[in-house]
Design a protein around this motif. Structure first.
Motif, PDB file in Angstrom:
ATOM      1  N   PHE A 273       0.814  -1.322  -0.205  1.00 14.58           N
ATOM      2  CA  PHE A 273       0.229   0.241  -0.184  1.00 14.58           C
ATOM      3  C   PHE A 273       0.781   1.553   0.233  1.00 14.58           C
ATOM      4  O   PHE A 273       0.569   1.925   0.217  1.00 14.58           O
ATOM      5  CB  PHE A 273      -0.739   0.242   1.330  1.00 14.58           C
ATOM      6  CG  PHE A 273      -2.158  -1.391   1.335  1.00 14.58           C
ATOM      7  CD1 PHE A 273      -3.014  -0.900   0.184  1.00 14.58           C
ATOM      8  CD2 PHE A 273      -1.803  -2.107   1.780  1.00 14.58           C
ATOM      9  CE1 PHE A 273      -3.920  -2.399   0.518  1.00 14.58           C
ATOM     10  CE2 PHE A 273      -3.117  -3.301   1.959  1.00 14.58           C
ATOM     11  CZ  PHE A 273      -4.232  -3.120   0.907  1.00 14.58           C
ATOM     12  N   ARG A 274       1.987   1.162  -0.851  1.00 12.46           N
ATOM     13  CA  ARG A 274       3.030   2.609  -0.828  1.00 12.46           C
ATOM     14  C   ARG A 274       2.344   3.807  -1.210  1.00 12.46           C
ATOM     15  O   ARG A 274       3.037   5.045  -0.445  1.00 12.46           O
ATOM     16  CB  ARG A 274       4.436   1.539  -1.500  1.00 12.46           C
ATOM     17  CG  ARG A 274       5.626   3.074  -2.038  1.00 12.46           C
ATOM     18  CD  ARG A 274       6.048   2.331  -2.859  1.00 12.46           C
ATOM     19  NE  ARG A 274       7.240   1.473  -2.475  1.00 12.46           N
ATOM     20  CZ  ARG A 274       7.521   0.989  -1.391  1.00 12.46           C
ATOM     21  NH1 ARG A 274       8.159   2.595  -0.703  1.00 12.46           N
ATOM     22  NH2 ARG A 274       8.575   0.024  -1.280  1.00 12.46           N
ATOM     23  N   ASP A 275       1.612   3.528  -1.450  1.00 12.94           N
ATOM     24  CA  ASP A 275       0.715   4.866  -2.288  1.00 12.94           C
ATOM     25  C   ASP A 275      -0.454   5.072  -1.946  1.00 12.94           C
ATOM     26  O   ASP A 275      -1.206   6.347  -2.036  1.00 12.94           O
ATOM     27  CB  ASP A 275       0.205   4.227  -4.410  1.00 12.94           C
ATOM     28  CG  ASP A 275       1.043   4.469  -4.925  1.00 12.94           C
ATOM     29  OD1 ASP A 275       2.844   4.748  -4.585  1.00 12.94           O
ATOM     30  OD2 ASP A 275       1.153   3.955  -6.433  1.00 12.94           O
ATOM     31  N   VAL A 276      -0.582   4.625  -0.131  1.00 13.37           N
ATOM     32  CA  VAL A 276      -1.821   5.506   0.529  1.00 13.37           C
ATOM     33  C   VAL A 276      -0.912   5.811   1.417  1.00 13.37           C
ATOM     34  O   VAL A 276       0.246   4.893   2.097  1.00 13.37           O
ATOM     35  CB  VAL A 276      -2.920   3.649   0.740  1.00 13.37           C
ATOM     36  CG1 VAL A 276      -3.985   4.659   1.913  1.00 13.37           C
ATOM     37  CG2 VAL A 276      -2.971   3.299  -0.697  1.00 13.37           C
ATOM     38  N   PRO A 277      -2.292   7.068   1.846  1.00 15.88           N
ATOM     39  CA  PRO A 277      -1.107   8.136   2.760  1.00 15.88           C
ATOM     40  C   PRO A 277      -1.594   7.337   3.626  1.00 15.88           C
ATOM     41  O   PRO A 277      -2.235   6.710   4.450  1.00 15.88           O
ATOM     42  CB  PRO A 277      -1.805   8.853   2.598  1.00 15.88           C
ATOM     43  CG  PRO A 277      -2.036   9.460   1.758  1.00 15.88           C
ATOM     44  CD  PRO A 277      -2.317   7.745   1.168  1.00 15.88           C
ATOM     45  N   ARG A 278      -0.879   6.964   4.732  1.00 11.53           N
ATOM     46  CA  ARG A 278      -0.695   5.739   6.094  1.00 11.53           C
ATOM     47  C   ARG A 278      -1.649   6.660   6.878  1.00 11.53           C
ATOM     48  O   ARG A 278      -2.763   5.277   7.759  1.00 11.53           O
ATOM     49  CB  ARG A 278       0.256   6.155   7.585  1.00 11.53           C
ATOM     50  CG  ARG A 278       1.756   5.183   6.484  1.00 11.53           C
ATOM     51  CD  ARG A 278       3.081   5.674   7.149  1.00 11.53           C
ATOM     52  NE  ARG A 278       4.047   4.803   6.684  1.00 11.53           N
ATOM     53  CZ  ARG A 278       5.348   4.721   6.966  1.00 11.53           C
ATOM     54  NH1 ARG A 278       5.694   5.559   8.178  1.00 11.53           N
ATOM     55  NH2 ARG A 278       5.910   4.051   6.560  1.00 11.53           N
ATOM     56  N   ASP A 279      -2.286   7.839   7.137  1.00 10.71           N
ATOM     57  CA  ASP A 279      -3.461   8.078   7.560  1.00 10.71           C
ATOM     58  C   ASP A 279      -4.850   7.141   7.196  1.00 10.71           C
ATOM     59  O   ASP A 279      -5.216   6.695   7.532  1.00 10.71           O
ATOM     60  CB  ASP A 279      -3.276   9.493   8.519  1.00 10.71           C
ATOM     61  CG  ASP A 279      -2.072  10.115   9.361  1.00 10.71           C
ATOM     62  OD1 ASP A 279      -2.250   8.629  10.238  1.00 10.71           O
ATOM     63  OD2 ASP A 279      -2.333  11.064   9.697  1.00 10.71           O
ATOM     64  N   GLU A 280      -4.819   7.503   5.836  1.00 10.66           N
ATOM     65  CA  GLU A 280      -5.550   7.071   5.292  1.00 10.66           C
ATOM     66  C   GLU A 280      -5.779   5.427   5.091  1.00 10.66           C
ATOM     67  O   GLU A 280      -7.269   4.187   5.306  1.00 10.66           O
ATOM     68  CB  GLU A 280      -5.570   7.398   3.805  1.00 10.66           C
ATOM     69  CG  GLU A 280      -7.001   7.358   3.018  1.00 10.66           C
ATOM     70  CD  GLU A 280      -6.753   7.817   1.796  1.00 10.66           C
ATOM     71  OE1 GLU A 280      -7.251   6.742   0.592  1.00 10.66           O
ATOM     72  OE2 GLU A 280      -5.946   8.811   1.648  1.00 10.66           O
ATOM     73  N   LEU A 281      -4.850   4.894   5.357  1.00 13.28           N
ATOM     74  CA  LEU A 281      -4.753   3.315   5.499  1.00 13.28           C
ATOM     75  C   LEU A 281      -4.932   3.081   6.576  1.00 13.28           C
ATOM     76  O   LEU A 281      -6.319   1.934   6.392  1.00 13.28           O
ATOM     77  CB  LEU A 281      -3.233   3.318   4.930  1.00 13.28           C
ATOM     78  CG  LEU A 281      -2.972   1.292   4.894  1.00 13.28           C
ATOM     79  CD1 LEU A 281      -3.954   0.608   4.223  1.00 13.28           C
ATOM     80  CD2 LEU A 281      -1.068   0.448   5.056  1.00 13.28           C
ATOM     81  N   LEU A 282      -4.644   3.617   7.413  1.00 16.06           N
ATOM     82  CA  LEU A 282      -5.089   2.818   9.024  1.00 16.06           C
ATOM     83  C   LEU A 282      -6.704   3.147   9.330  1.00 16.06           C
ATOM     84  O   LEU A 282      -7.235   2.518   9.368  1.00 16.06           O
ATOM     85  CB  LEU A 282      -4.763   3.837  10.267  1.00 16.06           C
ATOM     86  CG  LEU A 282      -5.104   3.676  11.730  1.00 16.06           C
ATOM     87  CD1 LEU A 282      -5.397   2.056  12.534  1.00 16.06           C
ATOM     88  CD2 LEU A 282      -4.944   4.795  11.938  1.00 16.06           C
ATOM     89  N   ARG A 283      -7.350   4.274   8.660  1.00 17.27           N
ATOM     90  CA  ARG A 283      -8.525   4.261   8.628  1.00 17.27           C
ATOM     91  C   ARG A 283      -9.696   3.455   7.911  1.00 17.27           C
ATOM     92  O   ARG A 283     -10.201   2.511   8.487  1.00 17.27           O
ATOM     93  CB  ARG A 283      -8.866   6.073   8.331  1.00 17.27           C
ATOM     94  CG  ARG A 283      -8.916   7.091   9.090  1.00 17.27           C
ATOM     95  CD  ARG A 283      -9.673   8.380   8.234  1.00 17.27           C
ATOM     96  NE  ARG A 283      -8.769   8.651   6.845  1.00 17.27           N
ATOM     97  CZ  ARG A 283      -8.302   9.728   7.011  1.00 17.27           C
ATOM     98  NH1 ARG A 283      -6.944   9.726   7.984  1.00 17.27           N
ATOM     99  NH2 ARG A 283      -7.621   9.989   5.839  1.00 17.27           N
ATOM    100  N   PHE A 284      -8.851   3.015   6.898  1.00 19.55           N
ATOM    101  CA  PHE A 284      -9.372   2.171   5.974  1.00 19.55           C
ATOM    102  C   PHE A 284      -9.891   0.333   6.192  1.00 19.55           C
ATOM    103  O   PHE A 284     -10.026  -0.219   6.381  1.00 19.55           O
ATOM    104  CB  PHE A 284      -8.994   1.488   4.824  1.00 19.55           C
ATOM    105  CG  PHE A 284      -9.153   1.082   3.159  1.00 19.55           C
ATOM    106  CD1 PHE A 284     -10.901   0.794   2.742  1.00 19.55           C
ATOM    107  CD2 PHE A 284      -8.178  -0.125   3.081  1.00 19.55           C
ATOM    108  CE1 PHE A 284     -10.852   0.209   2.432  1.00 19.55           C
ATOM    109  CE2 PHE A 284      -9.040  -1.315   2.663  1.00 19.55           C
ATOM    110  CZ  PHE A 284      -9.947  -1.461   2.047  1.00 19.55           C
TER     111      PHE A 284
END
Length: 142
Positions: free
Chosen positions: A69-80
């Motif tokens: 998930f390198r292209d996904v911002p970490r905060d967004e990845l956590l929310r997802f």
């Protein structure tokens, strides 16, 4: 493994220690079944520590955000990821390691394991809950 152990001594108990990744990783979680594990063991020791769980969950998010998930911002990845796992009340990534996971996490994961084994095996969740400003409390159900 259970058959081999029981062949040596039928009264010996066989169990599995279920790591935190079982509750953090939706892909891993989807491939594991407590009902299936219950057919292979006499007991399960499910890790649901809230204090070190926060740090472990934050590290999981950082690890997957640096690879697949390198292209996904970490905060967004956590929310997802929180959405996929139904984690509604957890701290943000910046505070997760120090805040730990919520009591709601402990309750939900314990309930998920109990529902999954449906009384087929002994369930032994290991709870460690730290209240802010207090010593860590540890409780295991054997």
């Amino acid at each position: 493994m259970t058959a081999s152990v029981k062949a040596v001594r039928n009264h010996l108990q066989v169990g599995f220690h279920i790591e935190h990744v079982n509750s953090f990783n939706p892909i891993f979680r989807a491939t594991r079944s407590y009902a299936d594990l219950a057919t292979k063991a006499d007991f399960l020791k499910v890790v649901v520590y809230n204090n070190c769980g926060g740090e472990r969950y934050a590290n999981f998010i950082r690890n997957v955000s640096s690879t697949v998930f390198r292209d996904v911002p970490r905060d967004e990845l956590l929310r997802f990821n929180n959405h996929l796992l139904n984690y509604e009340n957890e701290a943000g990534l910046q505070d997760l390691a120090t805040a730990g996971l919520s009591p709601d996490y402990v309750a939900r994961e314990t309930r998920r394991a109990l529902d999954g084994v449906a009384g087929q095996v002994s369930h032994s969740p290991r709870h460690r809950y730290r209240h802010p400003g207090q010593q860590e409390l540890s409780k295991g159900f054997w």
